[in-house]
Every structure is written in structure tokens, then in C-alpha cells.
Design an enzyme around this catalytic site. Structure first.
Site, PDB file in Angstrom:
ATOM      1  N   GLU A 103      38.632  41.458  40.469  1.00 57.36           N
ATOM      2  CA  GLU A 103      39.087  40.699  39.312  1.00 57.36           C
ATOM      3  C   GLU A 103      38.799  41.457  38.015  1.00 57.36           C
ATOM      4  O   GLU A 103      39.645  41.542  37.126  1.00 57.36           O
ATOM      5  CB  GLU A 103      38.393  39.330  39.276  1.00 57.36           C
ATOM      6  CG  GLU A 103      38.879  38.421  38.174  1.00 57.36           C
ATOM      7  CD  GLU A 103      38.051  37.157  38.087  1.00 57.36           C
ATOM      8  OE1 GLU A 103      38.623  36.074  38.169  1.00 57.36           O
ATOM      9  OE2 GLU A 103      36.813  37.270  37.950  1.00 57.36           O
TER      10      GLU A 103
ATOM     11  N   HIS B  50      43.969  39.129  33.860  1.00 57.76           N
ATOM     12  CA  HIS B  50      43.302  40.184  34.606  1.00 57.76           C
ATOM     13  C   HIS B  50      44.352  41.048  35.293  1.00 57.76           C
ATOM     14  O   HIS B  50      45.421  40.558  35.657  1.00 57.76           O
ATOM     15  CB  HIS B  50      42.377  39.612  35.680  1.00 57.76           C
ATOM     16  CG  HIS B  50      41.215  38.844  35.144  1.00 57.76           C
ATOM     17  ND1 HIS B  50      40.140  39.443  34.528  1.00 57.76           N
ATOM     18  CD2 HIS B  50      40.959  37.516  35.121  1.00 57.76           C
ATOM     19  CE1 HIS B  50      39.269  38.526  34.166  1.00 57.76           C
ATOM     20  NE2 HIS B  50      39.743  37.330  34.504  1.00 57.76           N
TER      21      HIS B  50
ATOM     22  N   CYS C 220      35.545  32.960  30.554  1.00 61.59           N
ATOM     23  CA  CYS C 220      36.763  32.601  31.290  1.00 61.59           C
ATOM     24  C   CYS C 220      37.207  31.168  31.009  1.00 61.59           C
ATOM     25  O   CYS C 220      38.256  30.735  31.464  1.00 61.59           O
ATOM     26  CB  CYS C 220      36.576  32.814  32.793  1.00 61.59           C
ATOM     27  SG  CYS C 220      36.718  34.550  33.271  1.00 61.59           S
TER      28      CYS C 220
ATOM     29  N   HIS D 184      44.832  33.387  33.531  1.00 55.17           N
ATOM     30  CA  HIS D 184      44.182  32.177  34.041  1.00 55.17           C
ATOM     31  C   HIS D 184      43.184  31.658  33.024  1.00 55.17           C
ATOM     32  O   HIS D 184      42.852  32.298  32.026  1.00 55.17           O
ATOM     33  CB  HIS D 184      43.525  32.416  35.414  1.00 55.17           C
ATOM     34  CG  HIS D 184      42.175  33.062  35.364  1.00 55.17           C
ATOM     35  ND1 HIS D 184      41.204  32.831  36.302  1.00 55.17           N
ATOM     36  CD2 HIS D 184      41.624  33.937  34.486  1.00 55.17           C
ATOM     37  CE1 HIS D 184      40.125  33.541  36.013  1.00 55.17           C
ATOM     38  NE2 HIS D 184      40.349  34.214  34.920  1.00 55.17           N
TER      39      HIS D 184
ATOM     40  N   HIS E 103      43.401  33.982  29.363  1.00 51.17           N
ATOM     41  CA  HIS E 103      43.280  35.436  29.325  1.00 51.17           C
ATOM     42  C   HIS E 103      43.832  35.961  30.635  1.00 51.17           C
ATOM     43  O   HIS E 103      44.172  35.194  31.524  1.00 51.17           O
ATOM     44  CB  HIS E 103      41.819  35.861  29.137  1.00 51.17           C
ATOM     45  CG  HIS E 103      40.943  35.418  30.254  1.00 51.17           C
ATOM     46  ND1 HIS E 103      40.457  34.149  30.347  1.00 51.17           N
ATOM     47  CD2 HIS E 103      40.529  36.058  31.360  1.00 51.17           C
ATOM     48  CE1 HIS E 103      39.743  34.027  31.444  1.00 51.17           C
ATOM     49  NE2 HIS E 103      39.776  35.174  32.104  1.00 51.17           N
TER      50      HIS E 103
ATOM     51  N   ASP F 287      52.417  37.800  40.149  1.00 52.18           N
ATOM     52  CA  ASP F 287      52.516  38.820  39.107  1.00 52.18           C
ATOM     53  C   ASP F 287      53.180  38.257  37.853  1.00 52.18           C
ATOM     54  O   ASP F 287      54.266  37.680  37.912  1.00 52.18           O
ATOM     55  CB  ASP F 287      53.308  40.029  39.625  1.00 52.18           C
ATOM     56  CG  ASP F 287      53.176  41.226  38.694  1.00 52.18           C
ATOM     57  OD1 ASP F 287      52.108  41.377  38.055  1.00 52.18           O
ATOM     58  OD2 ASP F 287      54.137  42.012  38.600  1.00 52.18           O
ATOM     59  N   HIS F 288      52.513  38.443  36.710  1.00 48.23           N
ATOM     60  CA  HIS F 288      52.981  37.941  35.423  1.00 48.23           C
ATOM     61  C   HIS F 288      53.175  36.425  35.422  1.00 48.23           C
ATOM     62  O   HIS F 288      54.065  35.900  34.761  1.00 48.23           O
ATOM     63  CB  HIS F 288      54.248  38.676  34.973  1.00 48.23           C
ATOM     64  CG  HIS F 288      53.955  40.086  34.565  1.00 48.23           C
ATOM     65  ND1 HIS F 288      53.769  41.100  35.472  1.00 48.23           N
ATOM     66  CD2 HIS F 288      53.786  40.640  33.347  1.00 48.23           C
ATOM     67  CE1 HIS F 288      53.507  42.229  34.823  1.00 48.23           C
ATOM     68  NE2 HIS F 288      53.505  41.971  33.533  1.00 48.23           N
TER      69      HIS F 288
HETATM   70 NI    NI Z   1      38.874  35.471  34.005  1.00 51.71          NI
END
Ligand code: NI
Length: 139
Positions: free
Chosen positions: A119, A43, A35, A16, A41, A75-76
């Protein structure tokens, strides 16, 4: 009457970037910090789903529901590409609310008690629905 809750843990990895066009680039950097990095990037999100125990809901069914509705969806994936995030930023606050909104209608008799999202090591978000003191606390 005592109520016991049970919590199941699920995981997904997703990318995200926290950014809003309503702010200038400088303001985005100030508000969202690392972020906001334009490369994005990821998580390793942990989702904790708490349901009221007992009755007809068995945990295998809950696992199937969460895997279908949440894990497979995110996911992914890049969270910023999800249609639900077209108009809101992919903060932990918004993510935990979205997960609640996706699961709650599928769980009978207000069985969903709480959703938590871990997170990062130090960031945990939780949501238990919009509080309504009397009667149906739906959504
Ligand atoms: Ni983040």
C-alpha cells in the site's frame, strides 16, 4: 514432492478514505490517522499474486484474469465506492482479503497460494486464505 511458486506483480492506482460511522470523528482520527483525512487520498497499490507453478495454468491466462478481475475494477477508482466496501473499511487487510476472494474461485485446484498488497513504502499486507489444516482450504 517439491512445490515451486511463481509470483506476478500488478499495479493499480486508487483513492480511499479510512472511516467508519461506528466511531466518532475523534475516534476515527485516532484509529486511522492520516488515512482518515476527509479529502481522501490515493495510493499506487502493488498486488503480488503467488500461484503454485506447473500444470495447466499459464501466466498469460493469470495476467488476463487478474487484469480483468482486479486491475480493471480498482484502477483509478475510489475504493470506498466499491460495493464490496459498503460495509467494511478500505484497509489494506480488507483489500488483500477481497482480492483473494475475487481470484480464488477462478483459479482451479487451489492453485492460488498467496496474495500480497503493497500500500505504501512501509505497509505490506498478505493473505493466504483461511487456514484449514486438513483438506480443502477454500476461501
Ligand atoms: Ni491510505
Amino acid at each position: 514432492m517439491s512445490q515451486v511458486n511463481v509470483t506476478r506483480r500488478y499495479r493499480f492506482c486508487a483513492a480511499h478514505r479510512l472511516h467508519t460511522d461506528h466511531l466518532t470523528p475523534e475516534e476515527n482520527r485516532m484509529v486511522f490517522g492520516k488515512c482518515n483525512n476527509s479529502n481522501g487520498h490515493g495510493h499506487n497499490y502493488v498486488v503480488l499474486v503467488t500461484v503454485k507453478s506447473g500444470g495447466v495454468l499459464d501466466l498469460e491466462r493469470l495476467d488476463g484474469l487478474v487484469n480483468e478481475t482486479i486491475v480493471r475494477r480498482f484502477d483509478h477508482h475510489d475504493l470506498n465506492g466499491d460495493p464490496e466496501f459498503a460495509e467494511r473499511t478500505t484497509t489494506g487487510e480488507n483489500l488483500v482479503k477481497l482480492i483473494w476472494d475475487l481470484l480464488e474461485p477462478q483459479l482451479p485446484n487451489e492453485r492460488l497460494a498467496k496474495v500480497g498488497v503493497i500500500e505504501t513504502r512501509d505497509n505490506y499486507f498478505e493473505y493466504a486464505g483461511s487456514a484449514q489444516p486438513t483438506g480443502g482450504s477454500r476461501g
